[in-house]
Design an enzyme around this catalytic site. Sequence first.
Site: not given
Ligand SMILES: NC(=O)c1ccc[n+]([C@@H]2O[C@H](COP(=O)([O-])OP(=O)(O)OC[C@H]3O[C@@H](n4cnc5c(N)ncnc54)[C@H](OP(=O)(O)O)[C@@H]3O)[C@@H](O)[C@H]2O)c1
Length: 302
Positions: A37-38, A62-63, A102, A126, A130, A151
């Site tokens: 847990d980070i 947290y997305t 993001t 959010y 970030k 996206w």
């Molecule tokens: N998706 C997008 O469109 C997008 C766009 C720009 C940037 N990003 C960034 O890219 C990164 C990854 O995105 P993603 O789309 O892969 O997100 P995701 O599918 O929601 O995955 C995030 C992961 O982080 C885990 N997590 C949550 N709280 C945590 C904690 N305290 N310690 C360790 N792990 C934890 C989540 O677990 P749970 O599911 O159990 O909570 C999930 O497995 C994030 O930083 C996000 O802000 C995403």
Amino acid sequence: MYRLLVTGLKGQIGQAIKDRIEHQGWDVLFTDIDTLDITNDEQVAAVFKAFKPDVVINAAGYTDVDRAEHDVAAAEYVNAYGPYLLAIQCHKLGSLLIHFSTEYIFNGRNHSTYVETDTPAPLNVYGRTKLQGEQYIKACLSHYIIIRTSWVFSEYGRNFVTTMLSLSRKDAPIRIVNDQFGCPTYAGDLANLVVDITKDHQAETGRYQFGDYNFCGDSGCGNSSGDSGVSWLDFAYAIFDELDKYQPGEQGRNLTGVTTEEYASIAIRPKNGILNCHKISPIFRPLDWRRKLRHVIAITMA
Ligand SMILES: NC(=O)c1ccc[n+]([C@@H]2O[C@H](COP(=O)([O-])OP(=O)(O)OC[C@H]3O[C@@H](n4cnc5c(N)ncnc54)[C@H](OP(=O)(O)O)[C@@H]3O)[C@@H](O)[C@H]2O)c1
């Protein structure tokens, strides 16, 4: 052996990294919230002490953009305090931290695409959390690379593409916003970028400088041809057009474009979220997201 610590394994970027990072000859420790847990400082310190990573890839986040509006403390913990803890430990060990951010750190009022040096002004919780995460990393550490992306879609987990595919099975109207613009990005391309950065760091070839890089899928948006990106509605039509090859019929017939105001989501979102990728393009070229969409739908429909 060269050691990599990956957080957020079960997320879509984490999964994509796992699929592409094996067979590189690195010792990789994959973790998710159950194992690291980070936001838990003792756990973070213990993992770093035991594993001593050369590179840390933070794919945890947290997305849930709308939920964050009412769950501010949780979003701050994961998106700001977690990266802060990772940055402190990276500083102690001299490790490289690769972190994802993001386009939501911007307010979307620019008339052109967003470059790395544009001033952030997030509109929602959010985006604000970030941005805080970025700021903590920069305050604690010089050996970091922040990849700002947008996206993200993939064959893993829940994202816009998988949501559209499940809505396509119901014969009901689908309202999609037509006045927010951005660039879809395939999670597998982000994973390949992270592998390339890690190889560069290991070999000390210096192709990547520490700092911020925009990276998103190429549809001409913000990259080379400078067009205006796509709206969520355009993205939805691209998904349904592709789906039509597997299930011929009028796949997009239930789609209706609505304005941001008509859609009325909980969190305010930037209207222009188009990231300019000129800085990263000569090192790692953004790829056509439509081709990747084809690949994801082929996997999903198989
Ligand atoms: N998706 C997008 O469109 C997008 C766009 C720009 C940037 N990003 C960034 O890219 C990164 C990854 O995105 P993603 O789309 O892969 O997100 P995701 O599918 O929601 O995955 C995030 C992961 O982080 C885990 N997590 C949550 N709280 C945590 C904690 N305290 N310690 C360790 N792990 C934890 C989540 O677990 P749970 O599911 O159990 O909570 C999930 O497995 C994030 O930083 C996000 O802000 C995403």
